[in-house]
Design a protein around this motif. Structure first.
Motif, PDB file in Angstrom:
ATOM      1  N   LEU A 305      -5.671  -0.408  -6.599  1.00 51.41           N
ATOM      2  CA  LEU A 305      -6.551   0.675  -7.024  1.00 51.41           C
ATOM      3  C   LEU A 305      -5.812   1.807  -7.729  1.00 51.41           C
ATOM      4  O   LEU A 305      -6.385   2.491  -8.578  1.00 51.41           O
ATOM      5  N   THR A 306      -4.546   2.000  -7.389  1.00 49.55           N
ATOM      6  CA  THR A 306      -3.818   3.151  -7.917  1.00 49.55           C
ATOM      7  C   THR A 306      -3.797   3.207  -9.445  1.00 49.55           C
ATOM      8  O   THR A 306      -4.072   4.266 -10.029  1.00 49.55           O
ATOM      9  N   PRO A 307      -3.499   2.103 -10.156  1.00 51.40           N
ATOM     10  CA  PRO A 307      -3.543   2.187 -11.636  1.00 51.40           C
ATOM     11  C   PRO A 307      -4.934   2.536 -12.156  1.00 51.40           C
ATOM     12  O   PRO A 307      -5.057   3.271 -13.147  1.00 51.40           O
ATOM     13  N   VAL A 308      -5.978   2.012 -11.509  1.00 44.98           N
ATOM     14  CA  VAL A 308      -7.343   2.322 -11.930  1.00 44.98           C
ATOM     15  C   VAL A 308      -7.632   3.812 -11.739  1.00 44.98           C
ATOM     16  O   VAL A 308      -8.177   4.481 -12.626  1.00 44.98           O
ATOM     17  N   LEU A 309      -7.264   4.338 -10.567  1.00 43.65           N
ATOM     18  CA  LEU A 309      -7.500   5.754 -10.295  1.00 43.65           C
ATOM     19  C   LEU A 309      -6.703   6.640 -11.252  1.00 43.65           C
ATOM     20  O   LEU A 309      -7.220   7.656 -11.744  1.00 43.65           O
ATOM     21  N   TRP A 310      -5.473   6.280 -11.531  1.00 42.77           N
ATOM     22  CA  TRP A 310      -4.662   7.073 -12.456  1.00 42.77           C
ATOM     23  C   TRP A 310      -5.304   7.110 -13.834  1.00 42.77           C
ATOM     24  O   TRP A 310      -5.366   8.162 -14.471  1.00 42.77           O
ATOM     25  N   THR A 311      -5.784   5.955 -14.292  1.00 45.44           N
ATOM     26  CA  THR A 311      -6.428   5.899 -15.609  1.00 45.44           C
ATOM     27  C   THR A 311      -7.668   6.789 -15.651  1.00 45.44           C
ATOM     28  O   THR A 311      -7.882   7.538 -16.614  1.00 45.44           O
ATOM     29  N   ILE A 312      -8.484   6.705 -14.589  1.00 44.48           N
ATOM     30  CA  ILE A 312      -9.704   7.521 -14.531  1.00 44.48           C
ATOM     31  C   ILE A 312      -9.355   9.004 -14.480  1.00 44.48           C
ATOM     32  O   ILE A 312     -10.001   9.832 -15.139  1.00 44.48           O
ATOM     33  N   GLY A 343     -11.368  15.539 -12.317  1.00 45.83           N
ATOM     34  CA  GLY A 343     -10.059  14.903 -12.480  1.00 45.83           C
ATOM     35  C   GLY A 343      -9.003  15.547 -11.613  1.00 45.83           C
ATOM     36  O   GLY A 343      -8.177  14.858 -10.988  1.00 45.83           O
ATOM     37  N   PHE A 344      -9.014  16.886 -11.535  1.00 45.92           N
ATOM     38  CA  PHE A 344      -8.036  17.577 -10.687  1.00 45.92           C
ATOM     39  C   PHE A 344      -8.222  17.204  -9.214  1.00 45.92           C
ATOM     40  O   PHE A 344      -7.249  16.973  -8.488  1.00 45.92           O
ATOM     41  N   ILE A 345      -9.476  17.159  -8.772  1.00 40.52           N
ATOM     42  CA  ILE A 345      -9.751  16.837  -7.371  1.00 40.52           C
ATOM     43  C   ILE A 345      -9.341  15.405  -7.053  1.00 40.52           C
ATOM     44  O   ILE A 345      -8.833  15.107  -5.962  1.00 40.52           O
ATOM     45  N   LEU A 346      -9.536  14.505  -8.009  1.00 34.32           N
ATOM     46  CA  LEU A 346      -9.168  13.105  -7.784  1.00 34.32           C
ATOM     47  C   LEU A 346      -7.672  12.927  -7.546  1.00 34.32           C
ATOM     48  O   LEU A 346      -7.255  11.938  -6.939  1.00 34.32           O
ATOM     49  N   ILE A 347      -6.866  13.874  -8.008  1.00 40.98           N
ATOM     50  CA  ILE A 347      -5.427  13.799  -7.722  1.00 40.98           C
ATOM     51  C   ILE A 347      -5.200  13.889  -6.219  1.00 40.98           C
ATOM     52  O   ILE A 347      -4.391  13.146  -5.646  1.00 40.98           O
ATOM     53  N   SER A 351      -4.050  10.570  -3.373  1.00 43.03           N
ATOM     54  CA  SER A 351      -2.790  10.642  -2.630  1.00 43.03           C
ATOM     55  C   SER A 351      -2.802   9.756  -1.390  1.00 43.03           C
ATOM     56  O   SER A 351      -1.739   9.433  -0.844  1.00 43.03           O
ATOM     57  N   PHE A 352      -4.015   9.365  -0.905  1.00 42.85           N
ATOM     58  CA  PHE A 352      -4.139   8.536   0.297  1.00 42.85           C
ATOM     59  C   PHE A 352      -3.315   9.114   1.444  1.00 42.85           C
ATOM     60  O   PHE A 352      -2.543   8.421   2.098  1.00 42.85           O
ATOM     61  N   SER A 353      -3.489  10.410   1.684  1.00 51.69           N
ATOM     62  CA  SER A 353      -2.741  11.081   2.740  1.00 51.69           C
ATOM     63  C   SER A 353      -3.647  12.057   3.468  1.00 51.69           C
ATOM     64  O   SER A 353      -4.712  12.440   2.960  1.00 51.69           O
ATOM     65  N   GLN A 354      -3.226  12.440   4.640  1.00 53.36           N
ATOM     66  CA  GLN A 354      -4.003  13.397   5.421  1.00 53.36           C
ATOM     67  C   GLN A 354      -4.088  14.736   4.712  1.00 53.36           C
ATOM     68  O   GLN A 354      -5.142  15.390   4.707  1.00 53.36           O
ATOM     69  N   ILE A 355      -2.993  15.142   4.070  1.00 54.74           N
ATOM     70  CA  ILE A 355      -3.021  16.410   3.349  1.00 54.74           C
ATOM     71  C   ILE A 355      -3.969  16.335   2.167  1.00 54.74           C
ATOM     72  O   ILE A 355      -4.541  17.344   1.743  1.00 54.74           O
ATOM     73  N   GLY A 356      -4.168  15.124   1.649  1.00 58.32           N
ATOM     74  CA  GLY A 356      -5.111  14.958   0.548  1.00 58.32           C
ATOM     75  C   GLY A 356      -6.543  15.266   0.963  1.00 58.32           C
ATOM     76  O   GLY A 356      -7.338  15.785   0.170  1.00 58.32           O
ATOM     77  N   ILE A 357      -6.885  14.962   2.214  1.00 54.33           N
ATOM     78  CA  ILE A 357      -8.236  15.247   2.714  1.00 54.33           C
ATOM     79  C   ILE A 357      -8.474  16.749   2.779  1.00 54.33           C
ATOM     80  O   ILE A 357      -9.482  17.261   2.264  1.00 54.33           O
ATOM     81  N   SER A 358      -7.545  17.479   3.396  1.00 53.05           N
ATOM     82  CA  SER A 358      -7.729  18.925   3.531  1.00 53.05           C
ATOM     83  C   SER A 358      -7.651  19.625   2.178  1.00 53.05           C
ATOM     84  O   SER A 358      -8.393  20.581   1.921  1.00 53.05           O
ATOM     85  N   ALA A 359      -6.775  19.146   1.285  1.00 51.06           N
ATOM     86  CA  ALA A 359      -6.662  19.752  -0.045  1.00 51.06           C
ATOM     87  C   ALA A 359      -7.947  19.551  -0.840  1.00 51.06           C
ATOM     88  O   ALA A 359      -8.435  20.472  -1.511  1.00 51.06           O
ATOM     89  N   ALA A 436      -4.182  20.580  -4.000  1.00 46.37           N
ATOM     90  CA  ALA A 436      -4.431  19.235  -4.533  1.00 46.37           C
ATOM     91  C   ALA A 436      -3.203  18.706  -5.271  1.00 46.37           C
ATOM     92  O   ALA A 436      -2.825  17.536  -5.113  1.00 46.37           O
ATOM     93  N   PHE A 437      -2.582  19.557  -6.077  1.00 54.45           N
ATOM     94  CA  PHE A 437      -1.411  19.109  -6.831  1.00 54.45           C
ATOM     95  C   PHE A 437      -0.227  18.845  -5.906  1.00 54.45           C
ATOM     96  O   PHE A 437       0.572  17.930  -6.147  1.00 54.45           O
ATOM     97  N   SER A 438      -0.110  19.630  -4.836  1.00 56.44           N
ATOM     98  CA  SER A 438       0.965  19.386  -3.859  1.00 56.44           C
ATOM     99  C   SER A 438       0.789  18.026  -3.199  1.00 56.44           C
ATOM    100  O   SER A 438       1.771  17.288  -2.998  1.00 56.44           O
ATOM    101  N   ALA A 439      -0.444  17.685  -2.852  1.00 58.64           N
ATOM    102  CA  ALA A 439      -0.719  16.367  -2.275  1.00 58.64           C
ATOM    103  C   ALA A 439      -0.368  15.266  -3.260  1.00 58.64           C
ATOM    104  O   ALA A 439       0.169  14.222  -2.880  1.00 58.64           O
ATOM    105  N   GLY A 440      -0.676  15.498  -4.550  1.00 56.52           N
ATOM    106  CA  GLY A 440      -0.347  14.503  -5.562  1.00 56.52           C
ATOM    107  C   GLY A 440       1.154  14.314  -5.716  1.00 56.52           C
ATOM    108  O   GLY A 440       1.640  13.181  -5.816  1.00 56.52           O
TER     109      GLY A 440
END
Length: 521
Positions: A305-312, A343-347, A351-359, A436-440
């Motif tokens: 999924l990661t390449p697809v998400l990056w492209t989107i 697009g910014f939020i999707l970063i 991240s597939f991380s716990q910090i990504g949820i809170s960010a 969000a960018f820190s999580a990315g």
């Protein structure tokens, strides 16, 4: 076994919506609007209080499935109550509460943002008669509550069927509400039709993806599908295809490219209070559902999924930024801005991380509050004709010239929201983007973050262009701000204060969202 208490916020909202329909049938026409406004505000406030109560329960007992089999198995669970669900429900209800103030507001002439009778043909005799009789389209309040109930269910749905039902409960009222604008009614109805047709296509993708996932696992529950992912079935292509198609249906709701085509026309044609409500609530609910779906099921195909998400993400940021630079209509500019923000939020999501949820949650809170406030201001800036009669909203940027001199309060609040969108320090938007960018970056998405920073710098151009028009140019004829009952001003000032507070002192909210992410089931 069903834990009905866990469904309290959703039951309050949907029950109030049904009650609102009953009121429409039996309460005299003259009293309906006041009753509907009070009912809607009380329902949302009560649901918010119940969310706070449910958070104390989740914090004490941990996450649970709302429905379980007699043996305690969670395989039948259609809803989950965990920290993420409760946090996103709180964010949705806060944004809905201020959005309802804008929806309920009317100008000093008693004119609201909604058609006197939405069923009449634009330009017809019936429409003129309904307008002359000063009819009120009070059905919008139950429709808003039904949509809000779908949003709350969307955040905690834990099987594909429930997720689809919540998606439709969320969407169908919005299709109708989009067509109810008081002015530019043909444009409003065209926007509703486009939104409906493209929404039907996205639902088709979602259902096809659900069918593939059922074929892969023999289950529609997230836990059942995840169990098959862990053990393996030898049919990974079914899993990848199913996850991708369901993701397409969710990406449509957040307005991510290339599934964004509905956004500019719908934002422009819908009644502006509904645009603000939709820009905040729909995005929050859809991203909450996306997080749960990807973090529970999608982790099994994360590498695919990661390449697809990056492209989107890259496509979404580029389209939102470039097209936003070309707009002269404020509502379309904010629409493409919302695409860039998706697009910014999707970063953070990717991240597939716990910090990504809170960010992601904090970003959505900051964006939702600023969006409701910005569109609330748009409702109060109107065009005028040669005789000085007040017409529709002045959405052309040039009509906003000199607003800082004619109405400093509205211009200052709009500046705060635009600075937040641009991610300027001391606003909530800066904290949201930073999180969000820190999580990315932590997840190895440094390239995405660099592109996002460049896109943010570019989007700042069209935000600052509007600020320049408001404060550094003289007022022009043909536009003025209108007085109202005061609901919109209360909502706008409240949103501006929250935007500043979250930018100056965000830590308590970040701590709460970080703690809520821990309890994600």
């Amino acid at each position: 076994m069903i834990d009905w208490a866990a469904l309290t916020p959703t039951l309050i909202i949907l029950g109030s919506a049904v009650l609102g329909v009953v009121f429409e049938a039996f309460i005299p026409r003259a009293a309906r609007r006041g009753v509907q406004v009070v009912l809607s505000m009380v329902a949302v406030a009560a649901a918010l209080v119940s969310v706070v109560w449910r958070w104390t329960v989740v914090k004490a007992d941990g996450p649970t499935s709302v429905a379980m089999a007699p043996d305690g198995s969670t395989q039948v669970g259609t809803f989950v109550e965990d920290g993420a669900a409760v946090a996103f429900q709180a964010i949705i209800l806060i944004c809905a509460l201020v959005a309802l103030l804008v929806i309920a507001d009317r100008t000093q002439t008693g004119e609201g943002s909604f058609a006197a009778s939405a069923a009449t043909q634009p330009g017809s005799t019936d429409e003129r008669q309904a307008t002359t009789a000063n009819l009120q389209q009070t059905e919008v309040f139950p429709l808003v509550l039904f949509s809000l109930g779908g949003m709350l269910a969307f955040t905690s749905a834990s099987d594909l069927l429930t997720l689809f039902v919540a998606l439709e409960v969320l969407s169908l009222p919005l299709y109708v509400l989009t067509a109810t604008a008081r002015r530019r009614r043909a444009l409003s109805q065209e926007a509703a039709m486009k939104y409906f047709v493209l929404g039907a296509f996205s639902s088709g993708f979602f259902l096809m993806g659900a069918a593939f996932l059922y074929g892969y696992s023999g289950s529609i529950t997230f836990t059942g599908i995840t169990a098959k992912v862990m053990t393996g079935t030898g049919m990974d292509m079914l899993l990848i295809t199913g996850v991708t198609l369901v993701l397409v249906g969710l990406l449509f709701k957040v307005g991510a490219a290339p599934f964004h085509a509905w956004t500019p026309d719908t934002y422009q044609g819908a009644p502006t209070p509904i645009t603000g409500y939709m820009a905040a609530g729909t995005k929050i609910a859809a991203f909450a559902a996306m997080l749960r779906f990807l973090y529970v099921i999608g982790t099994g195909v994360q590498w695919e999924l990661t390449p697809v998400l990056w492209t989107i993400i890259i496509l979404t940021m580029c389209i939102g930024t470039v097209m936003g630079l070309l707009q002269t209509d404020i509502k379309r500019m904010l629409a493409f801005s919302s695409i860039a923000h998706a697009g910014f939020i999707l970063i953070g999501v990717s991240s597939f991380s716990q910090i990504g949820i809170s960010a992601t949650a904090f970003y959505l809170l900051a964006y939702g509050i600023a969006s409701v406030g910005a569109f609330g201001i748009v409702t109060l800036v109107r065009e005028t004709d040669a005789e000085g009669s007040i017409l529709g909203e002045a959405t052309n940027i040039e009509k906003w010239q000199g607003l800082g001199k004619t109405n400093p309060l509205l211009a200052t609040c709009m500046t705060i929201f635009l600075l937040s969108f641009a991610g300027i320090p001391l606003t909530s938007g800066f904290i949201g983007k930073f999180a969000a960018f820190s999580a990315g970056v932590a997840a190895g998405g440094g390239v995405l973050v660099v592109l996002a920073v460049l896109a943010s710098a570019a989007t700042a151009f069209f935000y600052f262009r509007l600020i320049t028009y408001m404060f550094f140019r003289d007022p022009v004829e043909g536009s003025e701000t209108v007085a109202s009952e005061g609901f919109s001003i209360v909502a706008i000032v409240t949103c501006a204060i929250i935007t500043i507070l979250l930018g100056i002192y965000p830590q308590p909210i970040l701590d709460f969202l970080g703690e809520a992410a821990v309890f994600m089931l």
